[in-house]
Design an enzyme around this catalytic site. Structure first.
Site: not given
Ligand code: UD1
Length: 430
Positions: A131, A409, A317, A22-23, A126
């Site tokens: 986030r 999902r 995850d 999915k990711n 989620c």
């Molecule tokens: C992706 C995955 C999710 C997984 C996560 C971490 C997909 C669709 N989803 O989510 O399943 O749990 O990676 O492996 O691929 N952060 C900030 N600012 C930002 C962006 C992120 O502070 O602008 C923080 C987030 O709050 C979190 C951390 O960075 O604490 C990591 O998040 P991130 O790697 O961005 O997660 P996703 O890409 O949303």
């Protein structure tokens, strides 16, 4: 509303086919917005998030079709999806679509790079921590974009002549921000260097696909990615890599329920840290040319100490699923969550099955119990829901997992995959 009913106690034996990730499928589909030509993706899983993303991309003007029928002899085969964004008809991604799935925010990268502008609602998704999207915005600003936030929307504009390559330094590893800046940089003028980039296999998969589309990218899979922007991208065909989280989830299910299962098509190298933990807990893991075999026969589950981390560390995850496993370990385990705050919503529900878990800040201490007992439980997010299913498989009696739309999902035909290995599990519709 659908529920999943499980009668626990049976070991799992047989084969489980692993779907496309999915990711990886989500960013790959979004990458289709970068070109007017057709991107063909094979092995796309049938999931609610994929269906929603088809709608979101359709709203921007992409035509999305599924090629052919799924062969009847292989009911779990992935779809081949053709995406053609000949013309971008709308650069706005509205709240009612983006709020349903956080990853849809990532369209901001390709829209901005190709059209010079994008207006994208701040995301939902989620309920696991706050986030924010600050890294996306500073990353795109490093490529010359001007960014404003107005009434819940991010309004991004490229300078006249388009985005320009730049140096992007992420303060913390972010999968989504890395995907987004990578897509934007592919069409920016000149060189972009992304430092502290996410190293997840799904980033490598996206980079591989972008290279097939004509992008010039080096270093994907390391923490420094270099992109030489090109003026346009073209048609390509790409196969989505197997889902390492689905793999890990079923591997943990076998470790917990006992038995012997071949995870067909799974790749060991995508999940070494989690397999190491399962071996430490007493499971046998081996690779075969068909996938990865996981077994636990006879001996009990040993306790483990695990801290989640970006790839190649133990994935957040799989944290909830591992917690289900440790609930039945012989001894005390500890799990520290470092990626998301507030990703412990499964704790209360696991406790309803008899788990003994003590939370202190970002660390859960789990005192293993001899037996879990089935109960009605509530799914709160995608990975938490599946941890309840796993616990239910190893609990005595009946567990009913409510709000299973979270499961749909991210897990394709979960109940079919588990019941063909001997689990008593069914979907109940009202
Ligand atoms: C992706 C995955 C999710 C997984 C996560 C971490 C997909 C669709 N989803 O989510 O399943 O749990 O990676 O492996 O691929 N952060 C900030 N600012 C930002 C962006 C992120 O502070 O602008 C923080 C987030 O709050 C979190 C951390 O960075 O604490 C990591 O998040 P991130 O790697 O961005 O997660 P996703 O890409 O949303």
């Amino acid at each position: 509303m659908d529920r999943i009913r499980i009668v626990g106690g049976a070991p799992l034996n047989g084969r489980i086919p692993i779907s496309g990730a999915k990711n990886a499928a989500l960013p790959l589909m979004i990458a289709s917005l970068l070109t007017a030509e057709t991107l063909t993706l094979e092995n796309v899983p049938r999931l609610a998030d994929v269906i929603l993303l088809k709608r979101i991309l359709g709203n921007h003007g992409a035509e999305v079709t599924v090629e052919g029928k799924r062969p009847s002899q292989d009911p779990f085969a992935g779809d081949t999806v053709r995406l053609t964004a000949g013309e971008i008809v709308d650069t706005t991604a509205p709240y009612d679509l983006v709020s349903k799935m956080r990853a849809s925010f990532w369209v901001i990268g390709p829209l901005l790079a190709r059209m010079g502008e994008a207006k994208v609602s701040l995301p939902g998704g989620c309920a696991i921590g706050t986030r924010p999207v600050d890294f996306f915005l500073t990353g795109l600003a490093s490529l010359g974009a001007s960014i404003e936030i107005e009434a819940g929307y991010v309004i991004a504009k490229a300078p006249a002549g388009g985005l320009v390559g730049g140096r992007v330094v992420f303060p913390k590893v972010s999968v989504g921000a890395t995907h987004t800046v990578l897509m934007a940089a592919a069409l920016a003028r000149g060189e972009t260097v992304i430092e502290n980039a996410a190293r997840e296999p799904e980033i490598v998969d996206l980079a591989d696909c972008l290279v097939k589309m004509g992008a010039e990218i080096e270093g994907a899979g390391t923490s420094e990615i270099r992109v030489q922007g090109v003026s346009s991208l073209h048609a390509a065909r790409h196969r989505v890599l197997p889902d390492r989280i689905e793999t890990g989830t079923y591997a943990i299910a076998v470790a917990m329920a006992g038995g012997d299962v071949l995870l067909e098509g799974a790749r060991y190298d995508l999940l070494e840290s989690a397999f190491d933990v399962l071996v430490e807990a007493g499971a046998e893991v081996s690779t075969t040319n068909e996938g990865v075999r996981v077994a636990r026969n006879g001996h009990g589950i040993g306790p483990v100490r695990v801290t989640t981390a970006p790839f190649p560390g133990f994935p957040t995850d799989l944290q909830a699923q591992l917690m289900a496993l440790t609930a039945k370990a012989k001894g005390t385990s500890s799990i520290t969550e470092t990626i998301f705050e507030n990703r412990f919503m499964h704790v209360q529900e696991l406790a309803r099955l008899g788990a003994r878990i003590h939370l202190d800040g970002d660390t859960a201490t789990i005192e293993g119990v001899e037996k879990l007992t089935g109960a009605p439980v509530m799914a709160t997010d995608l990975r938490a829901s599946v941890s309840l299913v796993i616990a239910g498989l190893a609990a005595e009696g009946e567990t009913v997992v409510n709000r299973v739309y979270h499961l749909d999902r991210g897990f394709e035909r979960l109940e079919a995959k588990l019941s063909q290995c001997g689990a008593t599990i069914e979907r109940v519709s009202d």
